[in-house]
Enzyme design. Structure first.
Site, PDB file in Angstrom:
ATOM      1  N   SER A 122       0.746  -1.191  -0.104  1.00  5.19           N
ATOM      2  CA  SER A 122       0.038   0.116  -0.085  1.00  5.19           C
ATOM      3  C   SER A 122       0.864   1.396  -0.058  1.00  5.19           C
ATOM      4  CB  SER A 122      -1.072  -0.050   1.239  1.00  5.19           C
ATOM      5  OG  SER A 122      -0.390  -0.204   2.468  1.00  5.19           O
ATOM      6  N   HIS A 168      -5.399  -3.433  -2.132  1.00  7.04           N
ATOM      7  CA  HIS A 168      -5.095  -2.276  -2.792  1.00  7.04           C
ATOM      8  C   HIS A 168      -4.923  -2.802  -4.403  1.00  7.04           C
ATOM      9  CE1 HIS A 168      -3.984  -1.307   1.252  1.00  7.04           C
ATOM     10  NE2 HIS A 168      -4.118   0.064   0.742  1.00  7.04           N
ATOM     11  N   LYS A 203     -12.647  -0.161  -0.592  1.00  3.66           N
ATOM     12  CA  LYS A 203     -12.003   0.666  -1.570  1.00  3.66           C
ATOM     13  C   LYS A 203     -12.656   0.761  -2.828  1.00  3.66           C
ATOM     14  CE  LYS A 203      -7.639  -0.256   1.102  1.00  3.66           C
ATOM     15  NZ  LYS A 203      -7.872   1.219   1.917  1.00  3.66           N
TER      16      LYS A 203
END
Length: 340
Positions: A126, A154, A185
């Site tokens: 990340s 991610h 996310k």
């Protein structure tokens, strides 16, 4: 996105605001099971277990799966939630140097007498935006009879040709044993996490994973919007392709301007390396004055001397917005002597 908001509203109207319960009492609705099946189909796994967050998924898995006769072998730069989860289990704990396959193989050789070995890595790291060396990790796991777990928070939803994350990007689909990821996310941006894996692993987690057993279930509105997110991903690669274009534009122009960028050239996490912590803070402040919102990262979030501006590109960014961001970087970079 309007479709996600609409789906959340519909779930709120039809299923209620919350269930006031953990999953195994009265916290499971039809849409929770539907979402778990949808995620499993998306990753081509047997089954999925939902959590309030991926932090919970990461802290709930190691204690449930591993004992004193086992070993967990973790990348040195893994996410804090993986580190915390590993601390909770009774397995032997080993750490290999970041993305160093010789270091990983040496530990695999040293732990061959143990019952189970689990290699643990972020898919995309990340803070740096670099990608785990999954083909080599999977090769070593197969050679030494170990298993592989990745935290793909991610990457899921936007990385790889169809957004299926690091396994797709690296060409190792079907070779990663356990995938932990997030709904918070790219997959909606609200909350929620999951583990997706083989049926025996998921069945064991439902019986033993403490964050699953003792945390309230996901709110119906989050589940409804998450289902719509996967529907959109399965319908079209348009957003994945748009993001890839934005990443190429930003990284290309920034590199041409003289900036040093970290991470994989294809990843939307694009750290602009500055080194000095005060410079990173001042740089971010000056960017905000130009209506560009970026954050300076410095110790202890990243190592001393490796302060940076961490840029995250989005498919929602128009081409002119990406260009305006780069133009602002160039102007502020010249002001601070970062580039000529």
């Amino acid at each position: 996105h309007p479709r996600l908001i609409d789906a959340a509203h519909k779930a709120l109207d039809s299923r209620g605001f919350g269930l006031s319960s953990v999953r195994f009492i009265c916290g499971t609705q039809d849409i929770h099971k539907q979402l778990e099946r949808t995620i499993a189909n998306f990753h081509s796994t047997d089954d999925t277990i939902l959590y309030p967050s991926c932090f919970d998924a990461n802290t709930g898995i190691f204690e449930a799966l591993l004992g004193p006769e086992d070993a967990v072998i973790s990348d040195a730069l893994n996410h804090a939630s993986l580190i915390d989860g590993i601390r909770l289990c009774k397995a032997q704990r080993h750490r290999y140097e970041h993305s160093d396959m010789d270091s990983l193989e040496r530990i695999l050789q040293e732990t061959q007498s143990l019952q189970n070995r689990l290699i643990v890595t972020d898919g995309v790291f990340s803070m740096d935006g670099d990608v785990a060396r999954l083909p080599e990790i999977c090769d070593l796991a197969e050679h030494y009879d170990a298993q592989v777990l990745i935290d793909d928070c991610h990457a899921t939803g936007f990385f790889g040709r169809t957004g299926r994350g690091t396994p797709e990007y690296c060409g190792v689909e079907g070779r990663v044993d356990i995938i932990n990821s997030t709904l918070g996310k790219a997959l909606g941006g609200a909350t929620g996490g999951y583990t997706t894996a083989s049926q025996p692993i998921i069945d064991l987690l439902r019986q033993k994973s403490r964050p699953y057993l003792f945390s309230n279930t996901l709110a119906p509105s989050v589940v409804g919007a998450s289902l719509e997110t996967f529907k959109m991903l399965n319908e079209s690669n348009e957003r994945v392709e748009k993001l890839a274009q934005n990443v190429a534009l930003f990284r290309g122009r920034m590199t041409d301007a003289g900036f040093t960028l970290g991470g994989d050239a294809s990843n939307a996490i694009a750290p602009v390396m500055l080194g000095d912590a005060r410079l990173a803070t001042q740089f971010a402040d000056d960017m905000l004055k130009k209506s560009i919102y970026v954050i300076g990262f410095s110790f202890p979030v990243v190592p001393k001397g490796k302060a940076r501006i961490r840029v995250q590109l989005s498919a929602a960014h128009a081409e002119e917005e990406v260009n305006r961001a780069v133009d602002s970087f160039i102007e502020v970079g010249r002001k601070h002597g970062v580039i000529e």
